[in-house]
Design an enzyme around this catalytic site. Structure first.
Site, mmCIF file in Angstrom:
data_model
loop_
_atom_site.group_PDB
_atom_site.id
_atom_site.type_symbol
_atom_site.label_atom_id
_atom_site.label_comp_id
_atom_site.label_asym_id
_atom_site.label_seq_id
_atom_site.Cartn_x
_atom_site.Cartn_y
_atom_site.Cartn_z
ATOM 1 N N HIS A 136 -7.193 0.650 -6.513
ATOM 2 C CA HIS A 136 -7.422 -0.182 -5.317
ATOM 3 C C HIS A 136 -8.087 -1.483 -5.800
ATOM 4 O O HIS A 136 -9.272 -1.718 -5.561
ATOM 5 C CB HIS A 136 -8.299 0.575 -4.325
ATOM 6 C CG HIS A 136 -8.296 0.017 -2.936
ATOM 7 N ND1 HIS A 136 -7.563 -1.098 -2.573
ATOM 8 C CD2 HIS A 136 -8.946 0.421 -1.808
ATOM 9 C CE1 HIS A 136 -7.764 -1.340 -1.293
ATOM 10 N NE2 HIS A 136 -8.594 -0.443 -0.804
ATOM 11 N N GLN B 161 -10.035 -4.047 -3.502
ATOM 12 C CA GLN B 161 -11.325 -3.515 -3.091
ATOM 13 C C GLN B 161 -12.382 -3.784 -4.164
ATOM 14 O O GLN B 161 -13.485 -4.259 -3.857
ATOM 15 C CB GLN B 161 -11.191 -1.990 -2.864
ATOM 16 C CG GLN B 161 -12.476 -1.342 -2.402
ATOM 17 C CD GLN B 161 -12.844 -1.754 -0.989
ATOM 18 O OE1 GLN B 161 -12.024 -1.670 -0.092
ATOM 19 N NE2 GLN B 161 -14.072 -2.206 -0.798
ATOM 20 N N ARG C 120 0.892 -1.187 0.000
ATOM 21 C CA ARG C 120 0.000 0.000 0.000
ATOM 22 C C ARG C 120 0.913 1.214 0.000
ATOM 23 O O ARG C 120 1.673 1.431 0.946
ATOM 24 C CB ARG C 120 -0.907 0.004 1.225
ATOM 25 C CG ARG C 120 -1.582 1.345 1.436
ATOM 26 C CD ARG C 120 -2.699 1.324 2.445
ATOM 27 N NE ARG C 120 -3.861 0.656 1.901
ATOM 28 C CZ ARG C 120 -5.094 0.737 2.427
ATOM 29 N NH1 ARG C 120 -5.302 1.436 3.525
ATOM 30 N NH2 ARG C 120 -6.091 0.101 1.871
ATOM 31 N N ASP D 259 -17.174 7.170 -1.998
ATOM 32 C CA ASP D 259 -15.933 7.055 -1.229
ATOM 33 C C ASP D 259 -15.617 8.448 -0.683
ATOM 34 O O ASP D 259 -16.237 9.440 -1.089
ATOM 35 C CB ASP D 259 -14.796 6.525 -2.144
ATOM 36 C CG ASP D 259 -13.494 6.276 -1.397
ATOM 37 O OD1 ASP D 259 -13.515 6.209 -0.144
ATOM 38 O OD2 ASP D 259 -12.433 6.152 -2.064
ATOM 39 N N CYS E 96 -16.271 1.685 0.337
ATOM 40 C CA CYS E 96 -15.104 0.852 0.669
ATOM 41 C C CYS E 96 -14.726 0.943 2.139
ATOM 42 O O CYS E 96 -14.042 0.059 2.644
ATOM 43 C CB CYS E 96 -13.923 1.257 -0.202
ATOM 44 S SG CYS E 96 -13.514 3.003 -0.048
ATOM 45 N N ARG F 131 -13.430 -8.665 1.393
ATOM 46 C CA ARG F 131 -12.002 -8.410 1.175
ATOM 47 C C ARG F 131 -11.213 -9.656 1.562
ATOM 48 O O ARG F 131 -10.292 -10.077 0.871
ATOM 49 C CB ARG F 131 -11.528 -7.213 2.028
ATOM 50 C CG ARG F 131 -12.072 -5.852 1.600
ATOM 51 C CD ARG F 131 -11.467 -5.383 0.291
ATOM 52 N NE ARG F 131 -10.025 -5.305 0.353
ATOM 53 C CZ ARG F 131 -9.325 -4.280 0.867
ATOM 54 N NH1 ARG F 131 -9.942 -3.224 1.337
ATOM 55 N NH2 ARG F 131 -7.996 -4.293 0.877
#
Ligand code: CP
Ligand code: NVA
Length: 307
Positions: A128, A131, A101, A223, A263, A291
């Site tokens: 991402h 996700q 990340r 988001d 998310c 996830r």
């Protein structure tokens, strides 16, 4: 499949569906896979904070019989103490896979190119992908045939939005994005997805008006307005994005039974009102759960025996 999982757009339609199917299989019968990555070690590089990603990769490795080692921003100091490539050339001597990340997507690409072991993108400023895979597994579970659905994304055309676009192109899911001027998804990602989505019947509209985007949508996704690394723009963005808040009145314009997706972490009263986040339409914790399952599938495919 490629050595790495850096972008949903790198997958073939077959590989995309394979990850979702294996994710469902792992979810249904987790014990079947409890020794599948025995003896394997995942290095987890985090240059940004995390709850879900940290937990799901670490718990996922433990449930598959492997182990995970967490490396914080202070440990590595990517680019300051060493280059991403040199960090990778060390890690591959001790571990079987790397999850990263980070900020610039180019850092993940440089790391992946430098090592022989799999590298998994656990969020960059651009994408991402884990996700989006969890989100499409959630959509499939809740609504069935992905190619028959419309997904509306309301807000910042950011990393999460980009990966949803890439996934929708693979699934043939119709998509509409509503974003303020200057905050639309990347033109390069939009045009590549439209090109890739020709074989699946993917359609993408990028519009200004949230009501137009959510009209007839089976799921409404939003988001945060300021992503990690954009904290200094928070106030400016709050002004520009005010009309993009997902409230009950906006959800009412979507198809009957439409899902609300996010998310997480969510900023209540900013991009989403609590009345929506806490409503029966909200599947945000199902997304968070998925996830785990979908990343276990990705790790099995990249790090395990052939399935
Ligand atoms: N959705 C997500 O990636 O959450 P974290 O930032 O907590 O990992
Ligand atoms: N767009 C958000 C997603 C967090 C999971 C960010 O990058 O901060």
């Amino acid at each position: 499949m490629n050595k790495d999982f850096l972008a949903v757009s790198d997958l073939s339609v077959y590989e995309f569906n394979r990850i979702l199917e294996l994710g469902s299989g792992v979810k249904a019968k987790p014990r079947r896979f409890r020794r599948a990555l025995e003896g394997k070690i995942l290095a987890m590089i985090f240059e940004k904070p995390s709850l879900r990603t940290r937990m799901t990769f670490e718990v996922g490795m433990l449930q598959l019989g492997g182990e995970a080692v967490y490396l914080s921003p202070n440990d590595i100091q990517m680019g300051k103490r060493e280059t991403p490539a040199d960090i990778g050339r060390n890690l591959e001597r001790w571990t079987d896979g790397i999850m990263i990340r980070t900020f610039a997507h180019a850092i993940a690409v440089e790391l992946a190119a430098a090592v022989r072991i799999p590298v998994i993108n656990a969020l960059t400023d651009l994408l991402h992908p884990c996700q989006a895979m969890a989100d499409f597994l959630t959509l499939k579970e809740k609504k069935g045939d992905l190619a028959a659905l419309k997904l509306a994304y309301v807000g910042d055309g950011n990393n999460v939005c980009h990966s949803l676009i890439n996934a929708a192109a693979k699934a043939g899911t119709k998509m509409a994005v509503a974003a303020p001027k200057g905050y639309e998804p990347s033109a390069a990602i939009v045009s590549a997805a439209r090109e890739a989505g020709r074989e699946t019947g993917f359609i993408l509209d990028v519009v200004r008006d949230p009501a137009e985007a959510v009209s007839g949508a089976d799921a409404v996704y939003t988001d945060v307005w300021a992503s990690m690394g954009q904290e200094s723009e928070k106030q400016k963005r709050a002004r520009l994005f005010a009309r993009y808040q997902v409230r009950a009145a906006l959800m009412a314009k979507a198809a009957p039974g439409a899902l609300f997706m996010h998310c997480l972490p969510a900023h209540r009263g900013e991009e989403v009102a609590s009345e929506v986040l806490d409503s029966p339409a909200s599947v945000v914790f199902d997304q968070a759960e998925n996830r785990l399952h979908v990343q276990k599938a990705i790790m099995l495919i990249l790090m395990g025996k052939k399935f």
